[in-house]
Scaffold this active site. Sequence first.
Site: not given
Length: 299
Positions: A38, A151
């Site tokens: 991320s 993610d």
Amino acid sequence: MDIALALGGGGSRGFAHIGVLRRLEEEGYRVRAVAGTSAGGIVGTLYAAGYTPDEMEARLSKLDQTKLFGRSSGEGPSILGLGGATRVLEEFFGDLTFEKLRLPCAVVAVDIKSAQEVILSEGCVVDAVLATCAIPAIFPPRLIGEHQLVDGATLDPVPVSVARSLAPTLPTVAVVLTPLLGRKRNLLSLGFPLRIPTPIVERLYRLRLAQALNIYIQATDAGARMLTELRLKLDAPDVIVRPDVEGVGLLEKVDVHKIIRLGEQAMDAALTDLEHATAWPNRLRRKYFSPGRRILSDP
């Protein structure tokens, strides 16, 4: 003194990674491989592409953070989009591929079709970064090949094992942006990325639907924190750096310089541990007794 670096996810808290990198350079440490999830994927790929901490701070501090999350045509289902963020990444990377980065680098995503972790270390850097940042439901999934990616923090909040696979004989330093277990948080602490006056935001949060969402977020946040601690215990990084960014909202508009300073302070606090991890007996033992490269998934 050579190290491998694992940079964790954390949204707006991710600017702290820049401060960690700056202090590592100032202390004479050389990052030989970097893996990120991320926000850690953004900073990690920027560093691997050759951007210095000073350059990152100068450019990122000038961004209009309120324009990063607008939707663009063709994006999948999500509350917010990544249209503005995509344009920023394209300005940084252009059509750069992982093969042309100056350091071994990988980012982590999760394929929601197979529920498996996917390591992205080949092909277009921008596509990979957009995949690792695609917070489920908040941002649209990224399609790469047959994978529908979200993610990487969904399964691997701090990619220690991935960083170690890139440089098996080196100490692995993990930078963790997830709050510790047992700390109380609420919906407002997650931040709000749009230009809506605070009184209106607070009124929205008093609605029954918002309260239900708050309960859901708190429950998933508890799971995320537990997952982070379990993965850290399992993957056992040589050094853990934990910037004090607990009060920073996930998508909050922040003072970039301030968050970077928090990263510097955390790295300063971890220098003794890092000195021990890079001492020559430990490095020699790691060289000859490393478990070797672990392949978690093919991109």
